[in-house]
Design a protein around this motif. Structure first.
Motif, mmCIF file in Angstrom:
data_model
loop_
_atom_site.group_PDB
_atom_site.id
_atom_site.type_symbol
_atom_site.label_atom_id
_atom_site.label_comp_id
_atom_site.label_asym_id
_atom_site.label_seq_id
_atom_site.Cartn_x
_atom_site.Cartn_y
_atom_site.Cartn_z
ATOM 1 N N PHE A 116 0.847 -1.191 0.000
ATOM 2 C CA PHE A 116 0.000 0.000 0.000
ATOM 3 C C PHE A 116 0.882 1.242 0.000
ATOM 4 C CE2 PHE A 116 -2.679 3.109 2.449
ATOM 5 C CZ PHE A 116 -3.640 3.276 1.475
ATOM 6 N N GLU A 117 0.805 2.038 -1.081
ATOM 7 C CA GLU A 117 1.584 3.278 -1.203
ATOM 8 C C GLU A 117 0.774 4.294 -1.992
ATOM 9 O OE1 GLU A 117 5.240 2.277 -3.191
ATOM 10 O OE2 GLU A 117 6.283 1.973 -1.303
ATOM 11 N N ASP A 118 0.831 5.539 -1.569
ATOM 12 C CA ASP A 118 0.186 6.639 -2.286
ATOM 13 C C ASP A 118 -1.294 6.348 -2.576
ATOM 14 O OD1 ASP A 118 2.632 8.056 -2.404
ATOM 15 O OD2 ASP A 118 3.209 6.898 -4.175
ATOM 16 N N GLU A 119 -1.960 5.744 -1.589
ATOM 17 C CA GLU A 119 -3.382 5.408 -1.679
ATOM 18 C C GLU A 119 -3.696 4.448 -2.828
ATOM 19 O OE1 GLU A 119 -6.096 8.688 -1.199
ATOM 20 O OE2 GLU A 119 -4.661 9.753 0.050
ATOM 21 N N MET A 120 -2.707 3.643 -3.190
ATOM 22 C CA MET A 120 -2.872 2.624 -4.233
ATOM 23 C C MET A 120 -2.352 1.296 -3.694
ATOM 24 S SD MET A 120 -4.061 3.901 -7.202
ATOM 25 C CE MET A 120 -3.433 2.828 -8.485
ATOM 26 N N TRP A 121 -2.813 0.216 -4.310
ATOM 27 C CA TRP A 121 -2.408 -1.139 -3.949
ATOM 28 C C TRP A 121 -1.573 -1.700 -5.093
ATOM 29 C CZ3 TRP A 121 -3.657 -2.468 0.912
ATOM 30 C CH2 TRP A 121 -4.620 -1.693 1.530
ATOM 31 N N LEU A 129 7.082 -4.451 -10.764
ATOM 32 C CA LEU A 129 5.666 -4.180 -10.555
ATOM 33 C C LEU A 129 4.846 -5.062 -11.482
ATOM 34 C CD1 LEU A 129 3.385 -2.451 -9.311
ATOM 35 C CD2 LEU A 129 3.748 -0.831 -11.180
ATOM 36 N N GLU A 130 3.933 -5.836 -10.902
ATOM 37 C CA GLU A 130 3.042 -6.704 -11.681
ATOM 38 C C GLU A 130 1.773 -5.944 -12.074
ATOM 39 O OE1 GLU A 130 2.767 -10.232 -12.487
ATOM 40 O OE2 GLU A 130 4.936 -10.195 -12.245
ATOM 41 N N MET A 131 1.108 -5.370 -11.065
ATOM 42 C CA MET A 131 -0.180 -4.705 -11.274
ATOM 43 C C MET A 131 -0.353 -3.607 -10.227
ATOM 44 S SD MET A 131 -1.795 -6.287 -13.791
ATOM 45 C CE MET A 131 -3.530 -5.929 -13.621
ATOM 46 N N ALA A 132 -1.288 -2.681 -10.522
ATOM 47 C CA ALA A 132 -1.643 -1.624 -9.573
ATOM 48 C C ALA A 132 -3.169 -1.529 -9.528
ATOM 49 C CB ALA A 132 -1.038 -0.294 -10.001
ATOM 50 N N PHE A 133 -3.698 -1.273 -8.341
ATOM 51 C CA PHE A 133 -5.144 -1.234 -8.146
ATOM 52 C C PHE A 133 -5.535 -0.064 -7.254
ATOM 53 C CE2 PHE A 133 -3.827 -5.593 -8.809
ATOM 54 C CZ PHE A 133 -4.705 -6.028 -9.782
ATOM 55 N N GLU A 134 -6.762 0.389 -7.424
ATOM 56 C CA GLU A 134 -7.271 1.493 -6.608
ATOM 57 C C GLU A 134 -7.851 1.036 -5.284
ATOM 58 O OE1 GLU A 134 -9.928 3.907 -8.909
ATOM 59 O OE2 GLU A 134 -8.323 4.563 -10.244
ATOM 60 N N GLU A 140 -6.795 -8.010 -4.130
ATOM 61 C CA GLU A 140 -6.947 -9.359 -3.591
ATOM 62 C C GLU A 140 -7.689 -10.261 -4.571
ATOM 63 O OE1 GLU A 140 -8.425 -9.404 0.404
ATOM 64 O OE2 GLU A 140 -6.597 -8.472 1.173
ATOM 65 N N ALA A 141 -8.673 -9.730 -5.265
ATOM 66 C CA ALA A 141 -9.389 -10.527 -6.266
ATOM 67 C C ALA A 141 -8.410 -10.994 -7.347
ATOM 68 C CB ALA A 141 -10.532 -9.722 -6.874
ATOM 69 N N TYR A 142 -7.542 -10.101 -7.783
ATOM 70 C CA TYR A 142 -6.534 -10.453 -8.781
ATOM 71 C C TYR A 142 -5.617 -11.561 -8.254
ATOM 72 C CZ TYR A 142 -2.155 -10.150 -11.381
ATOM 73 O OH TYR A 142 -1.021 -10.468 -12.087
ATOM 74 N N LYS A 144 -6.115 -13.750 -5.909
ATOM 75 C CA LYS A 144 -6.838 -15.023 -5.772
ATOM 76 C C LYS A 144 -7.085 -15.671 -7.127
ATOM 77 C CE LYS A 144 -8.951 -13.731 -1.404
ATOM 78 N NZ LYS A 144 -10.173 -13.245 -0.738
ATOM 79 N N GLU A 145 -7.445 -14.856 -8.127
ATOM 80 C CA GLU A 145 -7.650 -15.383 -9.477
ATOM 81 C C GLU A 145 -6.380 -16.017 -10.036
ATOM 82 O OE1 GLU A 145 -9.132 -12.238 -11.957
ATOM 83 O OE2 GLU A 145 -10.959 -12.020 -10.766
ATOM 84 N N GLU A 146 -5.243 -15.472 -9.645
ATOM 85 C CA GLU A 146 -3.954 -15.984 -10.108
ATOM 86 C C GLU A 146 -3.467 -17.163 -9.266
ATOM 87 O OE1 GLU A 146 -2.288 -14.945 -12.922
ATOM 88 O OE2 GLU A 146 -4.120 -13.801 -13.270
ATOM 89 N N GLY A 147 -4.262 -17.573 -8.277
ATOM 90 C CA GLY A 147 -3.921 -18.744 -7.486
ATOM 91 C C GLY A 147 -3.072 -18.481 -6.260
ATOM 92 N N PHE A 148 -3.052 -17.246 -5.797
ATOM 93 C CA PHE A 148 -2.245 -16.899 -4.629
ATOM 94 C C PHE A 148 -3.135 -16.781 -3.388
ATOM 95 C CE2 PHE A 148 0.510 -15.830 -8.038
ATOM 96 C CZ PHE A 148 1.796 -15.970 -7.547
ATOM 97 N N GLY A 149 -2.527 -17.076 -2.239
ATOM 98 C CA GLY A 149 -3.178 -16.906 -0.951
ATOM 99 C C GLY A 149 -2.207 -16.218 -0.003
ATOM 100 N N ARG A 150 -2.754 -15.629 1.061
ATOM 101 C CA ARG A 150 -1.887 -14.951 2.039
ATOM 102 C C ARG A 150 -0.896 -15.927 2.644
ATOM 103 N NH1 ARG A 150 -6.773 -12.583 3.198
ATOM 104 N NH2 ARG A 150 -6.813 -10.357 2.832
ATOM 105 N N LYS A 151 0.340 -15.489 2.753
ATOM 106 C CA LYS A 151 1.381 -16.312 3.386
ATOM 107 C C LYS A 151 1.117 -16.319 4.885
ATOM 108 C CE LYS A 151 6.365 -16.544 3.971
ATOM 109 N NZ LYS A 151 7.641 -15.901 3.627
#
Length: 152
Positions: A116-121, A129-134, A140-142, A144-151
């Motif tokens: 989390f930086e500059d009000e972005m994820w 950098l893979e992706m940026a989200f508002e 998190e949806a991205y 999970k869709e890519e098959g990742f879970g919290r470590k």
């Protein structure tokens, strides 16, 4: 003390909450976009004046063992503020501060970092950098869709 109708009006003023009528004239208010397993923001609002708001994720709030606060004697402003804070805590964004990050891992032990930086994820693979989200929800949806879970 606010009346039952006044409490319901305050709760219904939050468009992100969904009203659910339950037994014995009680009313619950769900936050379906919660990032935790907790969905009830408002619990068992009753014509007798009782009602509870989830505050289990909030610092400085005296909640019961299940994380709820009885709002029977709350003022309108106190109730609004607690509900607002409760919703923020269930989005997962309220507890994040500038620079906070969390590691996500897939079944092959590959890791991505959500930051989390500059009000972005931001999602990073190493230094790239893979992706940026508002919103955290989108990030998190991205993941999970890519098959990742919290470590853990």
């Amino acid at each position: 003390m606010l009346s039952f109708q006044e409490k319901l009006a305050i709760m219904e003023a939050f468009p992100e909450l969904e009203r659910k009528n339950v037994s014995l004239g009680r009313v619950n208010f769900h936050y379906e976009r919660s990032v935790t397993d907790k969905k009830n923001v408002g619990f068992h609002f009753h014509p007798n004046g009782n009602g509870y708001v989830y505050a289990g994720e909030l610092e400085g709030v005296a909640a019961d063992e299940k994380g709820f606060v009885n709002v029977r004697d709350f003022s309108a402003e106190e109730l609004r503020e607690l509900v607002k804070r409760s919703i923020q805590s269930l989005t997962g964004e309220a507890s994040w501060r500038e620079g906070d990050e969390e590691t996500w891992r897939d079944s092959e032990s590959q890791e991505l970092v959500l930051k989390f930086e500059d009000e972005m994820w931001y999602v990073f693979s190493g230094l790239s950098l893979e992706m940026a989200f508002e919103s955290r929800e989108e990030a998190e949806a991205y993941l999970k869709e890519e098959g990742f879970g919290r470590k853990r």
